[in-house]
Structure formats: structure tokens, C-alpha cells
Design a protein around this motif. Structure first.
Motif, PDB file in Angstrom:
ATOM      1  N   VAL A   7      28.847  38.586  42.918  1.00 39.48           N
ATOM      2  CA  VAL A   7      28.832  37.649  41.787  1.00 39.48           C
ATOM      3  C   VAL A   7      28.647  36.214  42.288  1.00 39.48           C
ATOM      4  O   VAL A   7      27.917  35.418  41.687  1.00 39.48           O
ATOM      5  CB  VAL A   7      30.121  37.788  40.945  1.00 39.48           C
ATOM      6  CG1 VAL A   7      30.172  36.733  39.853  1.00 39.48           C
ATOM      7  CG2 VAL A   7      30.189  39.171  40.318  1.00 39.48           C
ATOM      8  N   LEU A  58      34.970  31.495  38.453  1.00 34.91           N
ATOM      9  CA  LEU A  58      33.984  30.829  39.324  1.00 34.91           C
ATOM     10  C   LEU A  58      33.963  29.329  39.070  1.00 34.91           C
ATOM     11  O   LEU A  58      33.865  28.533  39.998  1.00 34.91           O
ATOM     12  CB  LEU A  58      32.579  31.404  39.073  1.00 34.91           C
ATOM     13  CG  LEU A  58      32.314  32.839  39.514  1.00 34.91           C
ATOM     14  CD1 LEU A  58      30.893  33.238  39.135  1.00 34.91           C
ATOM     15  CD2 LEU A  58      32.500  33.013  41.008  1.00 34.91           C
ATOM     16  N   ARG A  59      34.058  28.940  37.800  1.00 41.00           N
ATOM     17  CA  ARG A  59      34.021  27.517  37.441  1.00 41.00           C
ATOM     18  C   ARG A  59      35.171  26.743  38.086  1.00 41.00           C
ATOM     19  O   ARG A  59      34.970  25.652  38.609  1.00 41.00           O
ATOM     20  CB  ARG A  59      34.154  27.353  35.916  1.00 41.00           C
ATOM     21  CG  ARG A  59      32.871  27.568  35.204  1.00 41.00           C
ATOM     22  CD  ARG A  59      32.992  27.146  33.742  1.00 41.00           C
ATOM     23  NE  ARG A  59      31.814  27.604  33.052  1.00 41.00           N
ATOM     24  CZ  ARG A  59      31.774  28.676  32.281  1.00 41.00           C
ATOM     25  NH1 ARG A  59      32.860  29.370  32.047  1.00 41.00           N
ATOM     26  NH2 ARG A  59      30.646  29.047  31.722  1.00 41.00           N
ATOM     27  N   LEU A  70      34.454  26.335  41.623  1.00 39.92           N
ATOM     28  CA  LEU A  70      33.362  25.365  41.798  1.00 39.92           C
ATOM     29  C   LEU A  70      33.880  23.927  41.715  1.00 39.92           C
ATOM     30  O   LEU A  70      33.472  23.070  42.510  1.00 39.92           O
ATOM     31  CB  LEU A  70      32.285  25.604  40.728  1.00 39.92           C
ATOM     32  CG  LEU A  70      31.135  24.592  40.685  1.00 39.92           C
ATOM     33  CD1 LEU A  70      30.274  24.690  41.943  1.00 39.92           C
ATOM     34  CD2 LEU A  70      30.256  24.794  39.455  1.00 39.92           C
ATOM     35  N   ILE A  78      36.789  38.957  38.694  1.00 37.33           N
ATOM     36  CA  ILE A  78      36.518  37.529  38.498  1.00 37.33           C
ATOM     37  C   ILE A  78      35.394  37.385  37.481  1.00 37.33           C
ATOM     38  O   ILE A  78      34.459  38.184  37.469  1.00 37.33           O
ATOM     39  CB  ILE A  78      36.166  36.836  39.850  1.00 37.33           C
ATOM     40  CG1 ILE A  78      36.141  35.316  39.682  1.00 37.33           C
ATOM     41  CG2 ILE A  78      34.845  37.333  40.415  1.00 37.33           C
ATOM     42  CD1 ILE A  78      36.160  34.546  40.998  1.00 37.33           C
ATOM     43  N   SER A  79      35.505  36.401  36.612  1.00 39.91           N
ATOM     44  CA  SER A  79      34.429  36.128  35.658  1.00 39.91           C
ATOM     45  C   SER A  79      33.973  34.684  35.856  1.00 39.91           C
ATOM     46  O   SER A  79      34.474  33.970  36.726  1.00 39.91           O
ATOM     47  CB  SER A  79      34.917  36.338  34.228  1.00 39.91           C
ATOM     48  OG  SER A  79      35.845  35.336  33.888  1.00 39.91           O
ATOM     49  N   SER A  80      33.039  34.239  35.014  1.00 37.67           N
ATOM     50  CA  SER A  80      32.494  32.884  35.182  1.00 37.67           C
ATOM     51  C   SER A  80      33.583  31.828  35.056  1.00 37.67           C
ATOM     52  O   SER A  80      33.498  30.766  35.679  1.00 37.67           O
ATOM     53  CB  SER A  80      31.375  32.622  34.180  1.00 37.67           C
ATOM     54  OG  SER A  80      31.874  32.618  32.866  1.00 37.67           O
ATOM     55  N   SER A  81      34.627  32.112  34.281  1.00 36.96           N
ATOM     56  CA  SER A  81      35.729  31.139  34.149  1.00 36.96           C
ATOM     57  C   SER A  81      36.420  30.918  35.493  1.00 36.96           C
ATOM     58  O   SER A  81      36.790  29.794  35.839  1.00 36.96           O
ATOM     59  CB  SER A  81      36.767  31.633  33.137  1.00 36.96           C
ATOM     60  OG  SER A  81      36.160  31.864  31.909  1.00 36.96           O
ATOM     61  N   ALA A  88      25.404  33.889  41.338  1.00 39.52           N
ATOM     62  CA  ALA A  88      25.630  32.570  40.747  1.00 39.52           C
ATOM     63  C   ALA A  88      25.061  31.448  41.619  1.00 39.52           C
ATOM     64  O   ALA A  88      24.953  30.307  41.178  1.00 39.52           O
ATOM     65  CB  ALA A  88      27.117  32.350  40.520  1.00 39.52           C
ATOM     66  N   ASP A 148      40.279  35.603  35.153  1.00 41.22           N
ATOM     67  CA  ASP A 148      39.388  35.645  33.990  1.00 41.22           C
ATOM     68  C   ASP A 148      39.616  34.429  33.094  1.00 41.22           C
ATOM     69  O   ASP A 148      40.330  33.488  33.464  1.00 41.22           O
ATOM     70  CB  ASP A 148      39.559  36.966  33.227  1.00 41.22           C
ATOM     71  CG  ASP A 148      40.976  37.171  32.702  1.00 41.22           C
ATOM     72  OD1 ASP A 148      41.752  36.192  32.653  1.00 41.22           O
ATOM     73  OD2 ASP A 148      41.311  38.312  32.331  1.00 41.22           O
ATOM     74  N   THR A 149      39.051  34.463  31.913  1.00 39.28           N
ATOM     75  CA  THR A 149      39.161  33.331  30.986  1.00 39.28           C
ATOM     76  C   THR A 149      40.618  32.994  30.682  1.00 39.28           C
ATOM     77  O   THR A 149      40.976  31.827  30.540  1.00 39.28           O
ATOM     78  CB  THR A 149      38.418  33.667  29.673  1.00 39.28           C
ATOM     79  OG1 THR A 149      37.072  34.003  30.001  1.00 39.28           O
ATOM     80  CG2 THR A 149      38.417  32.495  28.723  1.00 39.28           C
TER      81      THR A 149
END
Lengths: 100, 135
Positions: free
Chosen positions: A87, A58-59, A62, A53-56, A91, A21-22
């Protein structure tokens, strides 16, 4: 989050346990930077014990995927839970990784 | 009605995680729904902490959660800058790997995992209502 690293015959396998997470994503970013800076391009991440998992998160993945794309390599994910895979699908990240 | 009040700090994410875990256990929600609720709230609160406050002061963010007839309704009230995320959509999933920007992804995921969003600005406060179907 815990990250266990196994390095065998130029293949690096990471096993991530807990939450990405973040708050924990910077730890994975640091680990991935170390691995890629050392020249390893064959990377597998085991998500068997990854619960979240969050967008942080995923980033961070990536960024590593973009680096590996330059040498035409993809990170391989194994044991991904359905709701976590979803997710990646939403995305639009699925094509950037190999899911096994 | 379940209520949680957090500060605009990184610690709030741990409080949210525990809050959702308790709701998930109490209502016997699936791991998928628990995960998605946690994701929705993390993306929203992280965005507020990063971009929502133009001062360095502590601010309270209030979350009210209610479950009725297979519908989860979460109301979030805060005094962050006005932000209507319903109109906000920067992420373009059709872009190629090299074009992909990292910003906007969290709000995009939040919107994808929510069935209905209602936003109001009242009395210098943001009131956001998120609705999510259980089945």
C-alpha cells in the motif's frame, strides 16, 4: 489500536497493534505530534502487530514524514507485512520512509 | 449472496470489518485479500460519509457481496449525491514530498486494488459494482 512507546537514548520506538484506520488514525496523530513537538527526530515504528492500514493511517504518517523531512530525517518502519508495504508502494510513499 | 446494510456513520466501519472477516473465514480467503477488501470498502464508505450527503440525516448504504469462480463482486447501493469515481483521480504519485496533497488518496487506493468498476445512477441512487479477482 494500541500504541506502546519506548524512549531510549533519544530514540523513540512505537509499537502499533491492531488497526490503523479512519477511526484510530487520530490517536496516532496525537501521539506523533507529542513526540515531534518534544523534539525527538529519531523515530522507529514497529508494525509487527499492525494488521490493517487505510489512507487515513497513511495520511497521519505522511504528515509526520513531512515534518521530519525539514530536518532531513525519516521515520524507520520495522516488521512491515508485505501486503501493508504494498500500500505504501502504490501510494508512492515508500521513498518517504526507511523500511527495515 | 451476503448482504450488509450500514448507516452513514463512523460505526459502519466496524460492521464492515466484521462482515469482511466473516467472509474471509467462510471462504478461506488470504489475509491479503481480506485486507484489500476491507481497504476498498473503508475508502469508499468513508468518502461517502464525508462528502456524499448534503444533509445531516441518516442514510442507508447497502452492500451485496458474491463470490463465484475466483471473482468477488460487491454491489454498493446508496442515495448519496451522484459520484462517478471512475473518472475521479486527483492523486499524483509522482509529486515530491512537499507537493503531496492528502486528498484523493483513498479513492486512488480503492481503484488500484479493484480489477473492474461499473457505475450507474438510477432512480436517484448510486449503484457501484466492484470486481476483484481472488488469485
Amino acid at each position: 489500536m494500541d500504541i506502546l512507546t519506548e524512549n531510549k537514548d533519544k530514540l523513540v520506538t512505537l509499537k502499533i497493534t491492531g488497526r490503523l484506520d479512519t477511526n484510530t488514525a487520530p490517536d496516532l496523530e496525537k501521539k506523533l505530534t507529542e513526540i515531534l513537538d518534544a523534539g525527538y527526530v529519531n523515530l522507529t515504528i514497529d508494525f509487527d502487530e499492525l494488521d490493517y492500514i487505510s489512507s487515513s493511517g497513511l495520511r497521519v504518517l505522511l504528515i509526520a514524514a513531512k515534518d521530519l523531512d525539514e530536518v532531513s530525517k525519516k521515520i524507520t518502519f520495522i516488521n512491515v507485512k508485505d501486503y501493508i508495504k504494498e500500500v505504501f508502494d502504490i501510494a508512492g510513499f515508500t521513498i518517504l520512509f526507511d523500511f527495515k | 449472496m451476503h448482504t450488509l446494510t450500514v448507516l452513514n456513520s463512523a460505526d459502519s466501519l466496524i460492521q464492515i470489518e466484521n462482515f469482511i472477516l466473516e467472509i474471509q473465514n467462510n471462504y478461506k480467503l488470504s489475509p491479503k485479500i481480506g485486507f484489500e477488501l476491507n481497504l476498498i470498502l473503508e475508502e469508499l464508505i468513508t468518502n461517502k460519509i464525508k462528502y456524499g450527503f448534503s444533509d445531516d440525516l441518516e442514510h442507508l448504504i447497502e452492500l451485496n457481496l458474491n463470490i463465484e469462480n475466483n471473482l468477488i463482486v460487491i454491489k454498493i447501493i446508496d442515495d448519496a449525491d451522484e459520484f462517478d469515481l471512475i473518472d475521479y483521480d486527483k492523486n499524483d504519485i509522482n509529486k515530491s514530498i512537499r507537493e503531496k496533497e492528502v486528498g484523493g488518496l483513498g479513492i486512488y487506493l480503492l481503484k488500484e486494488k479493484t480489477d473492474e468498476l461499473i457505475y450507474e445512477r438510477n432512480d436517484n441512487k448510486n449503484i457501484l459494482i466492484l470486481k476483484k479477482k481472488i488469485s
